[in-house]
Design a protein around this motif. Structure first.
Motif, PDB file in Angstrom:
ATOM      1  N   THR A  61      -0.199  -8.187  -1.040  1.00 33.42           N
ATOM      2  CA  THR A  61      -0.460  -6.840  -0.523  1.00 33.42           C
ATOM      3  C   THR A  61      -1.816  -6.342  -0.992  1.00 33.42           C
ATOM      4  O   THR A  61      -2.575  -5.756  -0.217  1.00 33.42           O
ATOM      5  N   GLN A  79       2.071   1.708   0.352  1.00 35.49           N
ATOM      6  CA  GLN A  79       1.725   0.478   1.053  1.00 35.49           C
ATOM      7  C   GLN A  79       2.445  -0.727   0.457  1.00 35.49           C
ATOM      8  O   GLN A  79       2.915  -1.604   1.189  1.00 35.49           O
ATOM      9  N   SER A  83       5.021  -2.893   2.591  1.00 35.45           N
ATOM     10  CA  SER A  83       4.745  -4.319   2.681  1.00 35.45           C
ATOM     11  C   SER A  83       5.949  -5.127   2.207  1.00 35.45           C
ATOM     12  O   SER A  83       6.319  -6.137   2.821  1.00 35.45           O
ATOM     13  N   LEU A 132       1.782  -4.621   9.263  1.00 31.40           N
ATOM     14  CA  LEU A 132       0.789  -4.282   8.241  1.00 31.40           C
ATOM     15  C   LEU A 132      -0.455  -3.650   8.864  1.00 31.40           C
ATOM     16  O   LEU A 132      -0.980  -2.665   8.353  1.00 31.40           O
TER      17      LEU A 132
END
Length: 176
Positions: A61, A79, A83, A132
């Motif tokens: 990530t 995030q 992810s 993503l």
């Protein structure tokens, strides 16, 4: 404003982002498989796999944030969480495909099992890339809402000032 412009210029095209995503993800995946094998000599395999999976997802990530999608720095906890969710969904897809194979074919040979797993893995990888790129590292989520400013003159007395009012989708995302 200068930072926003440099971030927008640093956003790679979909093709470049996908190539980087594939290269970085593949490298981390290969390193992870070797690491699991090494760590499993010291602790139970299931625990080694869980630890390496968590660490490799965090590493991937970070790499995707910096290089694949040009997010302009470290990945946020949001995030990382998103992810990890997409990685869990990809894992579920490959498991489902393998289980479906075993329901359809009583004793599949190694080649068929590998083919089904790799096909499901490729499909999951493309879906994960889309999630993503379009959700986790989308510009409207990672920038301040100055994507498309509109200037308005406001009268405050003897002098006029120029106010910048953010408009567009970034404003809506910030409020959500």
């Amino acid at each position: 404003m200068k930072t926003t412009q440099s971030r927008q210029q640093a956003t790679p095209s979909a093709y470049i982002a996908f190539a980087r995503f594939t290269l970085l993800g593949g490298t981390v995946g290969l390193a992870s498989s070797l690491t699991v094998a090494a760590v499993a000599t010291q602790i139970p395999w299931g625990l080694a796999n869980a630890l390496v999976t968590i660490l490799s997802t965090l590493l991937a990530t970070e790499l995707h944030a910096r290089f694949s999608f040009g997010a302009g720095g470290h990945a946020t906890w949001r995030q990382h969480t998103q992810s990890a969710g997409s990685a869990a969904a990809a894992f579920a897809l490959t498991c489902t495909a393998t289980l479906a194979l075993h329901q359809l074919v009583a004793t599949p040979d190694a080649m068929l099992q590998q083919t089904v797993y790799l096909a499901a893995s490729a499909l999951a990888g493309v879906a994960r890339f889309a999630v993503l790129r379009l959700v986790v590292f989308a510009r409207s989520h990672t920038q301040t809402p100055t994507t498309s400013p509109t200037s308005h003159r406001t009268h405050t007395g003897p002098t006029d000032t120029l106010a910048t009012v953010p408009t567009g989708p970034a404003t809506l995302c910030q409020a959500a």
